[in-house]
Design a protein around this motif. Structure first.
Motif, short mmCIF file in Angstrom:
data_model
loop_
_atom_site.label_atom_id
_atom_site.label_comp_id
_atom_site.label_asym_id
_atom_site.label_seq_id
_atom_site.Cartn_x
_atom_site.Cartn_y
_atom_site.Cartn_z
N LEU A 1 -112.44 23.42 -30.24
CA LEU A 1 -111.38 23.90 -29.35
C LEU A 1 -111.99 24.41 -28.05
CD1 LEU A 1 -109.48 26.13 -31.94
CD2 LEU A 1 -108.84 23.84 -31.19
N SER A 2 -111.11 24.69 -27.10
CA SER A 2 -111.56 25.36 -25.89
C SER A 2 -111.53 26.87 -26.15
CB SER A 2 -110.64 25.02 -24.71
OG SER A 2 -109.38 25.62 -24.88
N PRO A 3 -112.40 27.63 -25.48
CA PRO A 3 -112.33 29.09 -25.61
C PRO A 3 -110.96 29.65 -25.23
CG PRO A 3 -114.41 28.45 -24.61
CD PRO A 3 -113.56 27.20 -24.69
N ALA A 4 -110.25 28.99 -24.31
CA ALA A 4 -108.91 29.44 -23.93
C ALA A 4 -107.95 29.36 -25.11
CB ALA A 4 -108.39 28.61 -22.76
N SER A 5 -108.10 28.34 -25.94
CA SER A 5 -107.24 28.21 -27.13
C SER A 5 -107.47 29.37 -28.08
CB SER A 5 -107.50 26.90 -27.86
OG SER A 5 -107.12 25.81 -27.07
N VAL A 6 -108.71 29.72 -28.29
CA VAL A 6 -109.05 30.84 -29.18
C VAL A 6 -108.49 32.14 -28.62
CG1 VAL A 6 -110.96 32.19 -30.15
CG2 VAL A 6 -111.08 29.69 -30.12
N SER A 7 -108.57 32.32 -27.31
CA SER A 7 -108.09 33.57 -26.70
C SER A 7 -106.58 33.71 -26.81
CB SER A 7 -108.53 33.66 -25.24
OG SER A 7 -107.81 32.75 -24.44
#
Length: 60
Positions: free
Chosen positions: A22-28
């Protein structure tokens, strides 16, 4: 499954995102409780070290 436990296990948001593809933005964007399907993926990926605690979405 709590976001803080997942981030601690993987060593932060970037490592978590990398492990899950995933992208870090998705995790955030996750709330403190991990979405049920993502929690299932994490349980499998960690060989059960992190458990999906969302019992209403588990098979009986």
């Amino acid at each position: 499954m709590m976001k803080s436990d997942v981030l601690e296990f993987f060593g932060g948001p970037k490592n978590t995102a990398d492990a899950l593809g995933l992208s870090p933005a998705s995790v955030s964007q996750w709330g403190e409780e991990i979405p049920p399907l993502r929690a299932f993926q994490i349980e499998l990926l960690t060989n059960g070290a992190l458990k999906n605690t969302d019992t209403k979405n588990k098979a009986a």
